[in-house]
Design a protein around this motif. Sequence first.
Motif, PDB file in Angstrom:
ATOM      1  N   ALA A 104     -61.108   8.458  27.530  1.00  4.19           N
ATOM      2  CA  ALA A 104     -62.066   7.203  26.882  1.00  4.19           C
ATOM      3  C   ALA A 104     -60.802   7.225  25.408  1.00  4.19           C
ATOM      4  CB  ALA A 104     -62.866   6.895  27.076  1.00  4.19           C
ATOM      5  N   ARG A 105     -61.236   5.565  25.360  1.00  2.00           N
ATOM      6  CA  ARG A 105     -60.461   4.786  23.521  1.00  2.00           C
ATOM      7  C   ARG A 105     -61.605   5.904  22.626  1.00  2.00           C
ATOM      8  NH1 ARG A 105     -63.054   0.200  22.391  1.00  2.00           N
ATOM      9  NH2 ARG A 105     -64.277   0.669  21.255  1.00  2.00           N
ATOM     10  N   ARG A 106     -60.687   6.276  21.642  1.00  7.20           N
ATOM     11  CA  ARG A 106     -61.717   6.804  20.609  1.00  7.20           C
ATOM     12  C   ARG A 106     -61.053   5.805  18.966  1.00  7.20           C
ATOM     13  NH1 ARG A 106     -62.872   9.761  23.800  1.00  7.20           N
ATOM     14  NH2 ARG A 106     -62.810  12.308  23.541  1.00  7.20           N
ATOM     15  N   ASP A 107     -62.407   5.267  18.365  1.00  9.69           N
ATOM     16  CA  ASP A 107     -61.452   5.381  16.749  1.00  9.69           C
ATOM     17  C   ASP A 107     -61.466   6.221  15.884  1.00  9.69           C
ATOM     18  OD1 ASP A 107     -62.216   2.622  18.829  1.00  9.69           O
ATOM     19  OD2 ASP A 107     -63.628   1.599  18.086  1.00  9.69           O
ATOM     20  N   HIS A 108     -60.794   5.835  15.009  1.00  6.76           N
ATOM     21  CA  HIS A 108     -60.499   6.901  14.497  1.00  6.76           C
ATOM     22  C   HIS A 108     -60.499   6.167  12.382  1.00  6.76           C
ATOM     23  CE1 HIS A 108     -59.736   9.668  16.992  1.00  6.76           C
ATOM     24  NE2 HIS A 108     -58.679   9.139  17.884  1.00  6.76           N
ATOM     25  N   VAL A 109     -60.705   7.106  11.441  1.00  2.78           N
ATOM     26  CA  VAL A 109     -60.206   6.237  10.665  1.00  2.78           C
ATOM     27  C   VAL A 109     -59.454   7.259   9.665  1.00  2.78           C
ATOM     28  CG1 VAL A 109     -61.003   5.993   7.884  1.00  2.78           C
ATOM     29  CG2 VAL A 109     -62.330   5.492   9.440  1.00  2.78           C
ATOM     30  N   VAL A 110     -58.503   7.041   9.413  1.00  2.00           N
ATOM     31  CA  VAL A 110     -57.016   7.821   9.038  1.00  2.00           C
ATOM     32  C   VAL A 110     -57.324   7.706   7.748  1.00  2.00           C
ATOM     33  CG1 VAL A 110     -54.579   8.360   9.068  1.00  2.00           C
ATOM     34  CG2 VAL A 110     -55.735   7.179  11.042  1.00  2.00           C
ATOM     35  N   LEU A 111     -56.616   8.885   6.731  1.00  2.00           N
ATOM     36  CA  LEU A 111     -57.411   8.942   5.273  1.00  2.00           C
ATOM     37  C   LEU A 111     -55.713   9.520   5.249  1.00  2.00           C
ATOM     38  CD1 LEU A 111     -60.378  10.748   4.200  1.00  2.00           C
ATOM     39  CD2 LEU A 111     -59.763   8.559   4.717  1.00  2.00           C
ATOM     40  N   ASP A 112     -54.889   8.941   4.921  1.00  2.00           N
ATOM     41  CA  ASP A 112     -53.612   8.929   4.256  1.00  2.00           C
ATOM     42  C   ASP A 112     -53.660   9.390   2.531  1.00  2.00           C
ATOM     43  OD1 ASP A 112     -52.414   8.456   5.866  1.00  2.00           O
ATOM     44  OD2 ASP A 112     -52.232   6.608   5.629  1.00  2.00           O
ATOM     45  N   TRP A 113     -54.035  10.762   2.336  1.00  2.00           N
ATOM     46  CA  TRP A 113     -53.634  10.776   0.962  1.00  2.00           C
ATOM     47  C   TRP A 113     -52.726  11.202   0.063  1.00  2.00           C
ATOM     48  CZ3 TRP A 113     -58.732  14.040  -0.057  1.00  2.00           C
ATOM     49  CH2 TRP A 113     -60.052  14.336   0.668  1.00  2.00           C
ATOM     50  N   ALA A 114     -53.173  10.439  -1.042  1.00  2.00           N
ATOM     51  CA  ALA A 114     -52.147  10.477  -2.256  1.00  2.00           C
ATOM     52  C   ALA A 114     -51.848  11.569  -3.039  1.00  2.00           C
ATOM     53  CB  ALA A 114     -51.869   8.948  -2.543  1.00  2.00           C
ATOM     54  N   THR A 115     -53.383  11.816  -3.870  1.00  2.00           N
ATOM     55  CA  THR A 115     -53.472  12.647  -4.377  1.00  2.00           C
ATOM     56  C   THR A 115     -54.567  13.834  -4.421  1.00  2.00           C
ATOM     57  OG1 THR A 115     -55.294  11.306  -6.131  1.00  2.00           O
ATOM     58  CG2 THR A 115     -52.871  11.263  -6.726  1.00  2.00           C
ATOM     59  N   PHE A 116     -54.646  14.828  -5.032  1.00  4.78           N
ATOM     60  CA  PHE A 116     -56.057  16.370  -5.248  1.00  4.78           C
ATOM     61  C   PHE A 116     -56.123  15.633  -6.560  1.00  4.78           C
ATOM     62  CE2 PHE A 116     -54.948  18.802  -0.856  1.00  4.78           C
ATOM     63  CZ  PHE A 116     -55.620  17.413  -0.339  1.00  4.78           C
ATOM     64  N   GLU A 117     -56.343  14.954  -7.081  1.00  3.40           N
ATOM     65  CA  GLU A 117     -56.915  15.416  -9.209  1.00  3.40           C
ATOM     66  C   GLU A 117     -55.673  14.697  -9.400  1.00  3.40           C
ATOM     67  OE1 GLU A 117     -59.214  18.559 -10.979  1.00  3.40           O
ATOM     68  OE2 GLU A 117     -60.144  19.208  -8.730  1.00  3.40           O
ATOM     69  N   SER A 118     -55.309  15.149 -10.231  1.00  4.20           N
ATOM     70  CA  SER A 118     -53.436  14.612 -10.156  1.00  4.20           C
ATOM     71  C   SER A 118     -52.567  15.044  -9.912  1.00  4.20           C
ATOM     72  CB  SER A 118     -54.131  14.708 -11.668  1.00  4.20           C
ATOM     73  OG  SER A 118     -53.214  16.036 -12.089  1.00  4.20           O
ATOM     74  N   VAL A 119     -52.838  15.924  -9.059  1.00  2.00           N
ATOM     75  CA  VAL A 119     -51.413  16.072  -8.374  1.00  2.00           C
ATOM     76  C   VAL A 119     -50.902  15.635  -6.865  1.00  2.00           C
ATOM     77  CG1 VAL A 119     -50.241  18.074  -6.232  1.00  2.00           C
ATOM     78  CG2 VAL A 119     -51.564  18.665  -8.284  1.00  2.00           C
ATOM     79  N   GLN A 120     -49.897  14.815  -7.014  1.00  4.79           N
ATOM     80  CA  GLN A 120     -49.498  14.298  -5.411  1.00  4.79           C
ATOM     81  C   GLN A 120     -49.082  15.107  -4.082  1.00  4.79           C
ATOM     82  OE1 GLN A 120     -46.148  11.895  -6.612  1.00  4.79           O
ATOM     83  NE2 GLN A 120     -47.576  10.072  -7.701  1.00  4.79           N
ATOM     84  N   VAL A 121     -49.980  14.574  -3.378  1.00  2.00           N
ATOM     85  CA  VAL A 121     -49.820  14.675  -1.840  1.00  2.00           C
ATOM     86  C   VAL A 121     -49.576  14.253  -1.430  1.00  2.00           C
ATOM     87  CG1 VAL A 121     -51.007  16.633  -2.701  1.00  2.00           C
ATOM     88  CG2 VAL A 121     -52.512  14.973  -1.606  1.00  2.00           C
TER      89      VAL A 121
END
Length: 157
Positions: A104-121
Amino acid sequence: MRGRTGYASLVLVLLAAGCGGEPPPTAAADVTGVWCGPERDVLTLDAAGGFTVTDISTPLIDEVLHDEEFVPGYRRKTEYAGAVPRHGAGRWRVHVDHGDMFQARRDHVVLDWATFESVQVDEDLELTIAGKGAGLMLGVERVESGFTTLFARCPAA
């Protein structure tokens, strides 16, 4: 005459089936706001498409760093020296997976992480949206373990 009646009946049945089908896809406005995790994690999804997470828990970071090639926690232990960042941020969006004849159809929230604390990811986490209305939950779905709730709406203060 008989053929036309049968055709008209078929059209009405198909229209009725289409009208009573799936609910509309989740809109960004439906999930914007503050979400609480079971271990004090707080996820804030803002209307402009940004997100922050505070008090990140070990289970959440292990989901963010999940890789089917490794056991849970492996990336955290090897790439991040076992550390769990206390906060993170990035961009979010709603993604609708329309499914197929088997799923069946699934709806998602996609989190595109840019930082963990001050570290870019450059990490992402796809959270499946489950439930209805005020009972919405965000979690992960894995073939081997099913649905695991990671966030529910925070109670009003």
